[in-house]
Design a protein around this motif. Structure first.
Motif, mmCIF file in Angstrom:
data_model
loop_
_atom_site.group_PDB
_atom_site.id
_atom_site.type_symbol
_atom_site.label_atom_id
_atom_site.label_comp_id
_atom_site.label_asym_id
_atom_site.label_seq_id
_atom_site.Cartn_x
_atom_site.Cartn_y
_atom_site.Cartn_z
ATOM 1 N N LEU A 224 -0.547 -4.106 1.933
ATOM 2 C CA LEU A 224 -1.187 -2.856 2.333
ATOM 3 C C LEU A 224 -0.277 -2.076 3.280
ATOM 4 N N SER A 225 0.010 -0.816 2.945
ATOM 5 C CA SER A 225 0.855 0.001 3.816
ATOM 6 C C SER A 225 0.065 1.025 4.624
ATOM 7 N N ASP A 226 -1.034 1.541 4.051
ATOM 8 C CA ASP A 226 -1.771 2.619 4.720
ATOM 9 C C ASP A 226 -3.265 2.509 4.473
ATOM 10 N N VAL A 227 -4.035 2.820 5.508
ATOM 11 C CA VAL A 227 -5.478 2.994 5.386
ATOM 12 C C VAL A 227 -5.811 4.379 5.931
ATOM 13 N N LEU A 228 -6.556 5.149 5.153
ATOM 14 C CA LEU A 228 -6.939 6.513 5.518
ATOM 15 C C LEU A 228 -8.459 6.585 5.559
ATOM 16 N N ILE A 229 -9.010 7.112 6.643
ATOM 17 C CA ILE A 229 -10.465 7.203 6.776
ATOM 18 C C ILE A 229 -10.836 8.634 7.140
ATOM 19 N N TRP A 230 -11.746 9.198 6.340
ATOM 20 C CA TRP A 230 -12.280 10.532 6.625
ATOM 21 C C TRP A 230 -13.746 10.378 7.024
ATOM 22 N N PRO A 231 -14.050 10.091 8.284
ATOM 23 C CA PRO A 231 -15.464 9.964 8.680
ATOM 24 C C PRO A 231 -16.137 11.330 8.621
ATOM 25 N N GLY A 232 -17.340 11.360 8.072
ATOM 26 C CA GLY A 232 -18.071 12.617 7.981
ATOM 27 C C GLY A 232 -17.620 13.520 6.855
ATOM 28 N N GLN A 233 -16.715 13.037 5.972
ATOM 29 C CA GLN A 233 -16.189 13.865 4.895
ATOM 30 C C GLN A 233 -16.246 13.109 3.565
ATOM 31 N N ASP A 234 -16.744 13.763 2.529
ATOM 32 C CA ASP A 234 -16.635 13.249 1.166
ATOM 33 C C ASP A 234 -15.522 14.040 0.493
ATOM 34 N N VAL A 235 -14.322 13.488 0.492
ATOM 35 C CA VAL A 235 -13.162 14.231 -0.027
ATOM 36 C C VAL A 235 -13.117 14.242 -1.546
ATOM 37 N N LEU A 236 -14.029 13.503 -2.205
ATOM 38 C CA LEU A 236 -14.080 13.486 -3.659
ATOM 39 C C LEU A 236 -15.295 14.234 -4.206
ATOM 40 N N ALA A 237 -15.969 14.986 -3.364
ATOM 41 C CA ALA A 237 -17.143 15.734 -3.810
ATOM 42 C C ALA A 237 -16.714 16.850 -4.756
ATOM 43 N N GLY A 238 -17.616 17.215 -5.655
ATOM 44 C CA GLY A 238 -17.331 18.306 -6.578
ATOM 45 C C GLY A 238 -17.320 17.834 -8.011
ATOM 46 N N GLY A 239 -17.370 18.801 -8.931
ATOM 47 C CA GLY A 239 -17.416 18.473 -10.343
ATOM 48 C C GLY A 239 -16.142 17.824 -10.852
ATOM 49 N N PHE A 240 -14.995 18.276 -10.383
ATOM 50 C CA PHE A 240 -13.714 17.668 -10.751
ATOM 51 C C PHE A 240 -12.952 17.445 -9.458
ATOM 52 N N ALA A 241 -12.730 16.194 -9.122
ATOM 53 C CA ALA A 241 -12.065 15.874 -7.857
ATOM 54 C C ALA A 241 -11.097 14.739 -8.075
ATOM 55 N N ARG A 242 -10.085 14.676 -7.233
ATOM 56 C CA ARG A 242 -9.149 13.564 -7.229
ATOM 57 C C ARG A 242 -8.697 13.370 -5.789
ATOM 58 N N ALA A 243 -7.863 12.365 -5.566
ATOM 59 C CA ALA A 243 -7.391 12.090 -4.209
ATOM 60 C C ALA A 243 -6.754 13.338 -3.618
ATOM 61 N N PRO A 244 -6.981 13.618 -2.336
ATOM 62 C CA PRO A 244 -6.410 14.815 -1.716
ATOM 63 C C PRO A 244 -4.895 14.884 -1.886
ATOM 64 N N ASP A 245 -4.384 16.108 -1.992
ATOM 65 C CA ASP A 245 -2.951 16.306 -2.218
ATOM 66 C C ASP A 245 -2.093 15.623 -1.160
ATOM 67 N N ALA A 246 -2.508 15.698 0.096
ATOM 68 C CA ALA A 246 -1.708 15.092 1.164
ATOM 69 C C ALA A 246 -1.664 13.571 1.022
ATOM 70 N N ALA A 247 -2.768 12.960 0.594
ATOM 71 C CA ALA A 247 -2.777 11.511 0.360
ATOM 72 C C ALA A 247 -1.870 11.166 -0.817
ATOM 73 N N GLN A 248 -1.866 12.005 -1.842
ATOM 74 C CA GLN A 248 -0.972 11.767 -2.974
ATOM 75 C C GLN A 248 0.495 11.893 -2.559
ATOM 76 N N ALA A 249 0.787 12.851 -1.673
ATOM 77 C CA ALA A 249 2.159 13.005 -1.187
ATOM 78 C C ALA A 249 2.599 11.767 -0.412
ATOM 79 N N LEU A 250 1.696 11.210 0.382
ATOM 80 C CA LEU A 250 2.016 9.990 1.126
ATOM 81 C C LEU A 250 2.242 8.825 0.163
ATOM 82 N N TRP A 251 1.394 8.708 -0.847
ATOM 83 C CA TRP A 251 1.558 7.663 -1.864
ATOM 84 C C TRP A 251 2.912 7.786 -2.564
ATOM 85 N N GLN A 252 3.292 8.997 -2.936
ATOM 86 C CA GLN A 252 4.580 9.200 -3.606
ATOM 87 C C GLN A 252 5.743 8.841 -2.685
#
Length: 261
Positions: A224-252
């Protein structure tokens, strides 16, 4: 306070001041509403200064970046500390060896989101990436990586939602509101299902299932390299959603610097 380095574009006022309270952003007439998700609470294993180590190099504490009061510490059944790879900057979990860590504080009952960037083992399943449990409750929920799938479920009952496991270096994002849970991996669209978690603040445990028993047969292998927590936020809400762009940039970035795709 140590600096926070987080890839991607973040809106004004995105930094987390407390466990669950983003710093308010000042209104600006010229700008349109920001689409980026607020910056998460970030546990970064490559930042060695965030780790409290024993003499043998094992982890006895892991602090959030810029929020040192938030700490992941060994659980009751983690008697020896959690191993680490000091070269790649990863927290190591090993099959049938309890290296579980529990994060101080509690997640709100809803909404919240959790992200993990981890690398699987070529020969063994990860089995238990994280678990959620309310204090005083014997039941728990868990996210498992097993037999080619990521599955979220409860202690009693089958998996509620599953998605193909891309293996190797994975970005996983999980979210919950009061009615649904959602799961996304890498760049793929999130999937969701109806799910009511306990109406109570939840403890987040890494690399194990629940804190009331060891369950060694449910402990797998992953780094495990990173744990990200968004308390109070559903970052995947919506009809079409994916991991936030900034999290994807960190993954890349993790893939480019020692990870696998």
């Amino acid at each position: 306070m140590m600096p926070i380095l987080y890839p991607g574009s973040l809106p004004s006022g995105a930094l987390i001041a407390q466990w669950d309270t983003p710093v308010p952003a000042r209104a600006t007439r010229a700008s349109s509403p920001a689409k980026a998700s607020p910056a998460p609470v970030w546990f970064n294993a490559r930042a060695s200064e965030t780790l409290d180590l024993q003499d043998d190099g094992r982890i006895r504490g892991w602090h959030a970046m810029g929020a040192e009061h938030l700490r992941a510490a060994p659980m009751e059944f983690n008697k020896e500390g959690t191993p680490r790879d000091s070269i790649l900057g990863q927290v190591l979990f090993r099959a049938q060896s309890h290296g579980g860590l529990m994060i101080d504080g509690q997640l709100p009952d809803a909404p919240f989101s959790i992200g993990m960037i981890y690398t699987g083992d070529a020969k063994r399943d990860a089995l238990s990436l994280f678990s959620l449990q309310a204090e005083g409750d014997s039941a728990y929920s868990y996210l498992a990586a097993e037999s080619g799938f990521l599955r979220f479920g409860h202690r009693e009952g089958g998996p509620l939602v599953s998605i193909a496991d891309p293996r190797k270096t994975v970005l996983m994002v999980f979210s919950s509101d009061r009615a649904k849970v959602r799961l996304a991996v890498n760049r793929m669209a999130a999937i969701s299902t109806d799910c009511h978690l306990p109406k109570a603040a939840l403890k987040l445990m890494l690399g194990c299932r629940g804190y009331s028993r060891p369950l060694y047969n449910k402990l797998g292998s992953f780094a495990l390299s990173d744990v990200l927590i968004w308390p109070g936020q559903d970052v995947l809400a919506g009809g079409f959603a994916r991991a936030p762009d900034a999290a994807q940039a960190l993954w890349q970035e993790r893939v480019r610097n020692g990870g696998q795709t």
